[in-house]
Motif scaffolding. Structure first.
Motif, short mmCIF file in Angstrom:
data_model
loop_
_atom_site.label_atom_id
_atom_site.label_comp_id
_atom_site.label_asym_id
_atom_site.label_seq_id
_atom_site.Cartn_x
_atom_site.Cartn_y
_atom_site.Cartn_z
N CYS A 69 40.29 40.45 42.98
CA CYS A 69 40.84 40.91 44.26
C CYS A 69 42.35 40.89 44.15
O CYS A 69 42.94 40.02 43.49
CB CYS A 69 40.35 40.05 45.41
N SER A 70 43.00 41.82 44.82
CA SER A 70 44.46 41.93 44.80
C SER A 70 44.95 42.01 46.23
O SER A 70 44.45 42.81 47.03
CB SER A 70 44.87 43.19 44.02
N PRO B 157 49.43 41.24 53.94
CA PRO B 157 49.04 41.92 52.71
C PRO B 157 47.73 42.71 52.91
O PRO B 157 46.89 42.37 53.74
CB PRO B 157 48.83 40.77 51.71
N LYS B 158 47.53 43.72 52.05
CA LYS B 158 46.30 44.52 52.04
C LYS B 158 45.50 44.14 50.80
O LYS B 158 46.06 44.03 49.70
CB LYS B 158 46.63 46.01 52.04
N VAL B 159 44.20 43.93 50.95
CA VAL B 159 43.34 43.45 49.88
C VAL B 159 42.56 44.63 49.28
O VAL B 159 42.00 45.44 50.00
CB VAL B 159 42.36 42.39 50.40
N THR B 160 42.53 44.67 47.93
CA THR B 160 41.71 45.64 47.20
C THR B 160 40.87 44.89 46.17
O THR B 160 41.18 43.75 45.79
CB THR B 160 42.57 46.69 46.50
N TRP B 161 39.74 45.56 45.73
CA TRP B 161 38.79 44.94 44.84
C TRP B 161 38.52 45.85 43.64
O TRP B 161 38.60 47.06 43.72
CB TRP B 161 37.45 44.68 45.55
N MET B 162 38.14 45.19 42.51
CA MET B 162 37.73 45.92 41.33
C MET B 162 36.89 45.01 40.44
O MET B 162 36.91 43.77 40.58
CB MET B 162 38.94 46.46 40.55
N LYS B 163 36.11 45.63 39.56
CA LYS B 163 35.35 44.90 38.56
C LYS B 163 35.90 45.27 37.20
O LYS B 163 35.99 46.46 36.85
CB LYS B 163 33.86 45.26 38.64
N LEU B 164 36.25 44.26 36.46
CA LEU B 164 36.91 44.50 35.18
C LEU B 164 35.91 45.07 34.18
O LEU B 164 34.80 44.56 34.00
CB LEU B 164 37.49 43.20 34.63
#
Length: 1203
Positions: free
Chosen positions: A339-340, A300-307
């Motif tokens: 994180c996704s 899998p590939k990991v991505t990040w964000m701040k809600l």
């Protein structure tokens, strides 16, 4: 101190006897700094001489880590107080007494103790120090002592991990605890790193995570290494084995087939963290580290964000995007992050609640100690912040308290002491704590009423220089806070001026001090409890000044530099004055007997630097300092040295190897511009190892165009020259070989020699070996008659001379010489002209005639010989003359021979140095380089009479009252027939020596040698001048002085000492003997002549020569000589056979209006200060000036004589 001033102080200091006694007890207390008290709660520093509770001044940090290699650890606790405090410790809240074997404490008043390494583990815990005296107790924060052991992994047997291909794998590291978190590495047993990527990576916890296992992951040596840098230790965990099994179809698996299946797709999951949501709490300023380590297939590939908002710009992604990092977090970085992890089979997410908190901290500053009066209200406020909000604990002397009395209130972060009493004096502690730490403040509260106590010593003396600033201390303690004022010299007025400033601590600052500020100053401190005063004496000194500062100087390396610095200062400070020298801001170590290696010496304000080198350049500062002030002056020392060697010397060839360009990089010129560069060469064929100058290049140029010779193997080097001298040479270049070629030039300086009449010798400067340009060098010598259409006659020779034989005498030839070698001929040679050999002249001059100019000089004329008869280069003409006899003694033959050489083509000349009244014979011949030609027919002539020489001696004798007898000798050289003597005498004033009367007498008797003068004045001084005379005139006079006898009458009779018979007889005998001796000398000279018998001694010759000079003065020259030009050049010789070589040139000047009257000193006009010696030792060119001392009348005109 003046009595009135002392009385004034006593009046101002009117305090009760009890107060006075208390002040006397504390009067010995001294303090440099006292912070004035204010009405509000403020920082307080109480002099240690005053009783006060303890104050912690030094303690260990909140965390003390004892490393395994440290031999011991120190827990520090130091406090100040009066009385000195006592110390105690607690450990984990319990009383703690350090064992005696664990402490090396030697000072019982110190709270510091030492624990040794072998006991450290059992002493781990939280410590607190208490410092107590009778006025209160101060305490420290908790100090945590950590004593970790040597980290190591446990010995364990790890079961191999077997997984199917595509399944996730986690290899646990579980590193041991250490001083600080270790750095972790995963490597093989042979120390090769395990390759990490998006599929395989190490987490923050140190475990190795495989999102999915592949067959290539199978190995038996997965090792975790932990590095503890603080203790320089690396530990290794037992190797772990991983076996990945391939997937096979079910039927193939039963039959043992080798067919494998690809791993099936699997939805992503999270190996770390677990669950859907987690909370992350961290402190403000720390780094936020969030990580998501996924599993699944494909990876899998990991991505990040701040809600709810964008990620901060400070975000960094690490570990192949699986880790999010934000450094130095702030409160605004708090929030929900996600994180996704996503692949082709699906997606998984995880939420992080990030909470940013902070430990307690003071909002402004810790609460300050306070000093207050009895009955006042005291407020102690503990203003702190933190997240979560801190809990505040109040203590009094280390003991927790609350509202335990009517006047003591605890209002959350504030303690109020209402209507405070001395019993409320104590150390109050405020400690604010939350889950992340604590802060603690000790607050000293002192409640008292105290009259002013001046802690500064009375009659303190201060000194300052004019223009400086001075602070006179007045340290005061009292409660309530005293007011301080200053007065001067017993006045009641408080000092008020821009230059006088009262400081907060009570001291007085005087700015820009003047001379009149000297005097006694009084500091008065007053509060409601009393008054106190002290005196301060100020002495203002003269300013230190540099009157002769050092000057910038340029100095050559290797010499001695001198820098002079002279200062003046107040005489009273002489004992403290010193001169210090610095170089570039650092003090210079000066020469001393114990350190003779130093090159610096200073004496009387002069700094000497011996054997200066480049390291000595810089700024030199002389500092004139006393105990009160200092002043400095700086000079720049520039060291001049020879230039450094040029670098990077390179040969560049452009087509022709014999024309190259040499380039270089100049070295450092060491502060003296390069004047020129010298290019040198060395060649290995003719003169190996010897360097020679090739070319000079201006100093602003770094290239040289070089024209080289052929058939040589060169190398080059360059050195620079500046005003100091030549520098070292550069490194030699590589060898440069030039090809052979024909010669570039022909021989030079060709010379033609005619040593023999029928032969012509040719010589030349050969080519240098390096100029030959190749082997087989020869010279082609070609010649032919000039003006005749003859062919060139040529000869090839390999020497530098050639003789042409059988030539005619002195015939012009054209000659040329060309060089050649095996590779060709040199350039076309130049043609020069020369003559064949010379022979002596064959003809004599004709028509020789003489013209007598005066008694010693004549003019000779002749007709020059024909050019053809010279048979060589004309050298000039020789004039020979023979003095046959003196006409005073014709029977005596003298035969005195003389000659002069007159170079060049001429037809007349001047002959000097003849003797008067003599018979001469004269001849002339021509000469060339080969020799003299035949002489002309002789010419006979006579020289006329001249004036006599000076009378050699004149004496005055037999002096009477009215007469004196003069006795003299005849002149040594009469230069003619004596006709008599001329006497002139003067009566002189004996005081002023002025002439009073003069008389002249002509003595016509030539043979007389004495004369009696009559009719003189008695008792008078006379001066006599006597000259000998001929028909030509009178010679120079000789002078003598004498006095007549003064008559004296005694008893009517005249008595004169000089009339005594014995005296007169003695004087006559002396005069007669002198006359006989002179006549004998005269007769001997006339008989023997200059060449008769043994020659006279040198002294006699010198005397004769000088007499000749004197006899030839003051005659006027003939004007004819003014137009002679080149006819007056001559060479003088005393021999007929050869002229004198190197003789000087002569000339004549004259005045035709003088007729035959010619000065014998006029020979200086014939000669340029030079000449030759004649046979009797006299010098032809001995005349050096034009003098007029007498003249002789000659015949009416010159008498020409011809042969």
């Amino acid at each position: 101190m003046p009595a009135d001033l002392h009385q004034h102080i006593l009046l101002m200091s009117a305090v009760s006897i009890n107060q006075r006694a208390g002040m006397r007890m504390l009067g010995c207390l001294q303090l440099v700094l006292l912070v004035a008290l204010t009405s509000r709660a403020a920082g307080l520093e109480i002099p240690l001489e005053v009783e006060q509770p303890p104050t912690i001044v030094s303690k260990s940090p909140l965390t003390v880590i004892a490393l395994p290699l440290d031999p011991s650890v120190t827990l520090r606790c130091e406090a100040k107080g009066n009385p000195p405090p006592q110390y105690r410790w607690t450990k984990d809240g319990e009383e703690f007494i350090p064992p005696y074997d664990t402490t090396n404490r030697t000072d019982p008043t110190s709270g510091t103790f030492v624990l040794h390494n072998e006991h450290l583990v059992q002493f781990q815990g939280k410590y607190r120090c208490y410092a107590s005296n009778k006025l209160g107790t101060a305490m420290t924060e908790e100090i945590r002592l950590i004593a970790p052991g040597n980290p190591k992994f446990p010995n364990e047997k790890i079961t191999p991990i077997i997984v199917d291909e595509g399944d996730p794998v986690i290899l646990h590291c579980n590193p041991p605890e250490g001083v600080a978190p270790p750095k972790l590495y995963w490597m093989s047993i042979d120390l090769k790193r395990i390759e990490q990527d998006e599929r395989v990576s190490m987490g923050i916890d140190g475990n190795l995570y495989f999102s999915n296992a592949l067959l290539k992951d199978s190995r038996k040596d997965y090792c975790c290494f932990a590095s503890f840098t603080e203790i320089r230790t690396i530990v290794q965990k037992t190797a772990m084995a991983v076996e990945v099994k391939s997937l096979k179809p079910d039927k193939d698996a039963a039959q043992g087939s080798n067919t494998t299946l690809a791993p099936p797709q699997r939805m992503p999951g999270l190996l770390l963290p677990s669950g859907v949501q987690s909370e992350k709490v961290l402190l403000k300023g720390q780094s936020l580290e969030l990580e998501c380590l996924p599993e699944g297939y494909p990876t899998p590939k990991v991505t990040w964000m701040k809600l709810g908002e964008e990620l901060p710009s400070r975000v960094e992604y690490k570990n192949f995007g699986k880790q999010l990092s934000i450094s130095a977090v702030e409160e605004r970085d708090a929030g929900k992050y996600m994180c996704s992890a996503k692949n082709s089979a699906g997606e998984v997410v995880h939420y992080f609640d990030v909470i940013v908190e902070e430990p307690p901290k003071w909002l402004t500053e810790p609460p300050q100690s306070q000093l207050t009066v009895i009955g006042a209200d005291v407020h102690i406020k503990c203003s702190v912040s933190g997240k979560p909000p801190p809990d505040i604990t109040w203590r009094r002397n280390g003991q927790v308290f609350s509202d335990d009395s009517d006047n003591r209130r605890v209002l959350d972060d504030t303690v109020v002491l209402h209507n405070a009493t001395p019993e409320d004096s104590a150390v109050y502690q405020c400690e604010a704590s939350n889950s992340h730490g604590s802060v603690l403040a000790n607050v000293n509260i002192m409640v008292m009423n105290l009259a002013p106590q001046i802690l500064t010593r009375d009659n303190q003396e201060y000194a300052v220089v004019v223009g400086g600033d001075i602070v006179m201390n007045c340290s005061v303690f009292g409660s309530p806070s005293p007011s301080v004022s200053w007065t001067k010299d017993g006045t009641h007025e408080t000092l008020r001026s821009e230059r006088f400033t009262e400081q907060e601590d009570g001291s007085l600052k005087i700015s820009n001090v003047e001379k009149d500020d000297s005097g006694n100053y009084v500091c008065v401190a007053v509060n409601t409890e009393g008054k106190s005063a002290v005196i301060a004496a100020l002495d203002v000194k003269d300013l230190t000044r540099i009157i002769n500062p050092p000057q910038d100087v340029e100095i050559i390396s290797g010499t001695t530099a001198q820098l002079i610095c002279q200062a003046e200062y107040d005489e009273s400070l002489q004992g403290t004055f010193q001169m210090v020298w610095e170089k570039n801001g650092e003090e210079i170590p000066l020469f001393s007997e114990g350190n003779s290696r130093l090159r610096y010496s200073a004496n009387d304000g002069m700094l000497q630097i011996m054997n200066v080198n480049l390291s000595d350049r810089g700024a030199y500062t002389c500092i004139a300092k006393t105990s009160l002030d200092e002043v400095n002056a700086t000079a720049l020392l520039t060291v001049l040295d020879v230039p450094d060697a040029p670098r990077n010397v390179v040969i560049s060839e452009f087509g022709n190897p014999r024309n190259v360009t040499l380039s270089w990089v100049p070295g450092n010129d060491h502060n003296s511009s390069v004047a020129e560069f010298i290019v040198e060469y060395e060649e290995s064929q003719w003169d190996p190892g010897r360097w020679k100058e090739l070319q000079k290049v201006p100093g602003n140029q770094a290239t040289a165009e070089l024209a080289l010779h052929g058939h040589l193997n060169y190398q080059f080097r360059v050195y620079a020259v500046n005003a100091v001298g030549p520098g070292p040479p550069s490194e030699p270049t590589e060898r440069h070989k030039t090809p052979p070629a024909a010669p570039d030039r022909n021989p030079e300086n060709i010379r033609i020699h005619g040593h023999f009449p029928h032969q012509m010798g040719i010589s030349w400067e050969p080519l240098l070996p390096i100029e030959q340009n190749g082997p087989g060098l020869e010279y082609k010598v070609s010649y032919r008659r000039l003006g005749v259409e003859d062919d060139w006659t040529s000869h090839l020779v390999n020497r530098q001379t050639f003789d042409v034989k059988n030539t005619s005498t002195f015939v012009p030839y054209e000659i040329k010489i060309q060089s050649r070698n095996s590779h060709g001929w040199g350039p076309e040679p130049k043609i020069i002209t020369g003559y064949s050999g010379e022979d002596v002249p064959t003809a004599a001059p004709r028509d020789v005639g003489v013209m007598v100019i005066n008694t010693t000089v004549l003019r000779v004329n002749w007709t020059p010989v024909a050019h053809a008869t010279v048979r060589g280069h004309l050298g000039g003409y020789n004039v020979h003359w023979l003095r046959k006899r003196s006409l005073l003694n014709p029977s005596k033959i003298l035969n005195e021979r003389h000659s002069l050489s007159f170079p060049g083509k001429r037809k007349h000349a001047i002959v000097p140095q003849l003797e008067p009244f003599s018979e001469y014979t004269l001849t002339v011949n021509v000469y060339n380089k080969k020799g003299n030609g035949p002489s002309s027919d002789p010419v006979i002539f006579n020289t006329p009479e001249g004036v006599p020489q000076q009378v050699p001696i004149l004496t005055a004798s037999n002096a009477q009252a009215d007469s004196i007898r003069l006795v003299w000798g005849p002149p040594l050289e009469a230069n003619g027939i004596l006709t008599g003597y001329f006497l002139r005498y003067h009566r002189l004033n004996e005081t002023t020596l002025e002439v009073v009367d003069s008389q002249e007498i002509n003595i016509t008797e030539a043979d007389t040698s004495q004369w009696q003068l009559q009719g003189l004045e008695d008792g008078s001084l006379y001066r006599f001048h006597l000259s000998a005379c001929t028909r030509a005139g009178c010679g120079p006079p000789v002078a003598q002085e004498s006095s007549t006898i003064k008559q004296a009458r005694v008893g009517g009779q005249q008595s004169e000492f000089s009339t005594q018979g014995w005296f007169i007889g003695t004087m006559c005998a002396v005069a007669l003997l002198t006359l006989i001796a002179l006549m004998a000398c005269f007769l001997r000279r006339n008989k023997g002549g200059k060449y008769a018998g043994t020659p006279p001694p040198p002294q006699r010759q010198d005397m004769f020569s000088m007499e000749k000079v004197k006899a030839k003065e003051d005659l006027h020259p003939d004007v004819e000589s003014q137009d002679m030009n080149d006819d007056t050049f001559c060479e003088y010789s005393d021999s007929e056979e050869k002229p004198l070589k190197g003789s000087r040139l002569c000339s004549l000047n004259g005045d035709d209006t003088a007729g035959d009257s010619v000065s014998r000193d006029s020979l200086v006009d014939y000669a340029d200060g030079g000449g030759e010696f004649n046979e009797d030792g006299s010098f032809i060119g001995e005349y050096s000036g034009h003098k007029h001392r007498g003249s002789v009348s000659e015949p009416s005109g010159p008498s020409p004589v011809t042969a």
